[in-house]
Design an enzyme around this catalytic site. Structure first.
Site, short mmCIF file in Angstrom:
data_model
loop_
_atom_site.label_atom_id
_atom_site.label_comp_id
_atom_site.label_asym_id
_atom_site.label_seq_id
_atom_site.Cartn_x
_atom_site.Cartn_y
_atom_site.Cartn_z
N CYS A 8 0.87 -1.19 0.00
CA CYS A 8 0.00 0.00 0.00
C CYS A 8 0.89 1.22 0.00
O CYS A 8 2.08 1.13 -0.37
CB CYS A 8 -0.97 -0.01 1.18
SG CYS A 8 -0.19 0.07 2.81
N ASN A 11 2.30 1.51 4.34
CA ASN A 11 2.61 0.23 5.00
C ASN A 11 2.32 0.27 6.51
O ASN A 11 3.01 -0.38 7.30
CB ASN A 11 4.08 -0.19 4.74
CG ASN A 11 4.40 -1.63 5.13
OD1 ASN A 11 5.51 -1.94 5.53
ND2 ASN A 11 3.44 -2.54 5.02
N CYS A 13 -1.38 0.75 7.42
CA CYS A 13 -2.82 0.46 7.57
C CYS A 13 -3.24 -0.75 6.73
O CYS A 13 -3.43 -1.85 7.25
CB CYS A 13 -3.66 1.67 7.17
SG CYS A 13 -3.32 3.17 8.13
N ARG A 14 -3.40 -0.56 5.42
CA ARG A 14 -4.00 -1.61 4.60
C ARG A 14 -3.10 -2.83 4.40
O ARG A 14 -3.55 -3.97 4.61
CB ARG A 14 -4.38 -1.04 3.22
CG ARG A 14 -5.54 -0.06 3.31
CD ARG A 14 -5.67 0.73 2.03
NE ARG A 14 -4.52 1.61 1.83
CZ ARG A 14 -4.30 2.34 0.76
NH1 ARG A 14 -5.15 2.27 -0.25
NH2 ARG A 14 -3.25 3.13 0.67
N SER A 15 -1.84 -2.63 3.98
CA SER A 15 -1.02 -3.82 3.65
C SER A 15 -0.65 -4.64 4.90
O SER A 15 -0.62 -5.87 4.80
CB SER A 15 0.19 -3.47 2.79
OG SER A 15 1.05 -2.57 3.41
N ASP A 129 -8.40 3.78 1.36
CA ASP A 129 -7.40 4.21 2.34
C ASP A 129 -8.11 4.72 3.59
O ASP A 129 -8.84 5.71 3.54
CB ASP A 129 -6.58 5.33 1.69
CG ASP A 129 -5.46 5.82 2.59
OD1 ASP A 129 -5.41 5.41 3.77
OD2 ASP A 129 -4.64 6.62 2.10
P1 4NP Z 1 -1.78 2.87 4.15
O1 4NP Z 1 -2.42 4.22 4.75
O2 4NP Z 1 -1.23 3.22 2.78
O3 4NP Z 1 -2.94 1.95 4.08
O4 4NP Z 1 -0.71 2.43 5.12
C1 4NP Z 1 -1.73 5.44 4.81
C2 4NP Z 1 -0.76 5.62 5.78
C3 4NP Z 1 -0.11 6.84 5.87
C4 4NP Z 1 -0.41 7.86 4.97
C5 4NP Z 1 -1.39 7.66 4.00
C6 4NP Z 1 -2.03 6.44 3.92
N1 4NP Z 1 0.24 9.11 5.07
O5 4NP Z 1 -0.09 10.01 4.29
O6 4NP Z 1 1.12 9.28 5.94
#
Ligand code: 4NP
Length: 163
Positions: A8, A11, A13-15, A129
């Site tokens: 994702c 790294n 939340c989703r992955s 997201d």
């Molecule tokens: P992820 O979520 O891609 O599912 O881990 C996010 C985590 C951090 C950010 C955006 C999405 N960020 O902008 O810091």
């Protein structure tokens, strides 16, 4: 060993939720000696830290402990992983571009997927997201990645005759 990498953006939340739920399903099916998984982010904003506390909380609600430390997608990943699974279309584009830059080739057909390609209920192609959202969004991601994981595991079992 079949090596699967979930990707994702951050790294956190989703992955890591995809990795934790898929690993749980693989263990339940007794296939831990045949399938292994990891996760990574296309960006390095959060390298080295545990998943977001909300991701850890929703996983814990279902008896899954997330222990992954965030890391950035690397050029070695293209040689080390048989499957690279993107959470959304932007991740997918990034993976394609990074593969071309790192190896001189775009990934071969059948090696890189959008996770929701495996979601029979999907009306969109992305795992949404949840980072700027609330706990309900994390619960939704949990349900999506679990559903995709079940169907992706069935795909691997058939594809590699693991049944
Ligand atoms: P992820 O979520 O891609 O599912 O881990 C996010 C985590 C951090 C950010 C955006 C999405 N960020 O902008 O810091």
């Amino acid at each position: 060993m079949i090596n699967v990498l979930f990707v994702c953006l951050g790294n956190i939340c989703r992955s890591p939720l995809a990795e934790g739920t898929f690993s749980h399903l693989v263990t339940q099916r007794g296939l831990s000696d045949k399938i292994s998984c990891d996760s990574a982010g296309t960006h390095g904003y959060h390298v080295g830290i545990l998943p977001d506390h909300r991701a850890r909380r929703v996983a814990a609600d279902y008896g899954i402990t997330l222990t992954h430390n965030a890391r950035k997608l690397s050029s070695d990943d293209f040689a080390n992983f048989d499957y690279i699974i993107a959470m959304d279309e932007s991740n997918l584009e990034h993976i394609q571009t990074q593969s071309y830059r790192s190896t001189g080739f775009y990934p071969e057909e059948g090696h890189v997927f959008l996770y929701r390609d495996f979601d029979a209920e999907a009306d969109v192609q992305s795992v949404p997201d949840p980072y700027y959202e609330d706990m309900a969004a994390f619960e939704n991601v949990y349900q999506i990645v679990t559903r995709c994981g079940e169907s992706f595991l069935e795909y691997l079992i058939k594809e590699h005759n693991l049944g």
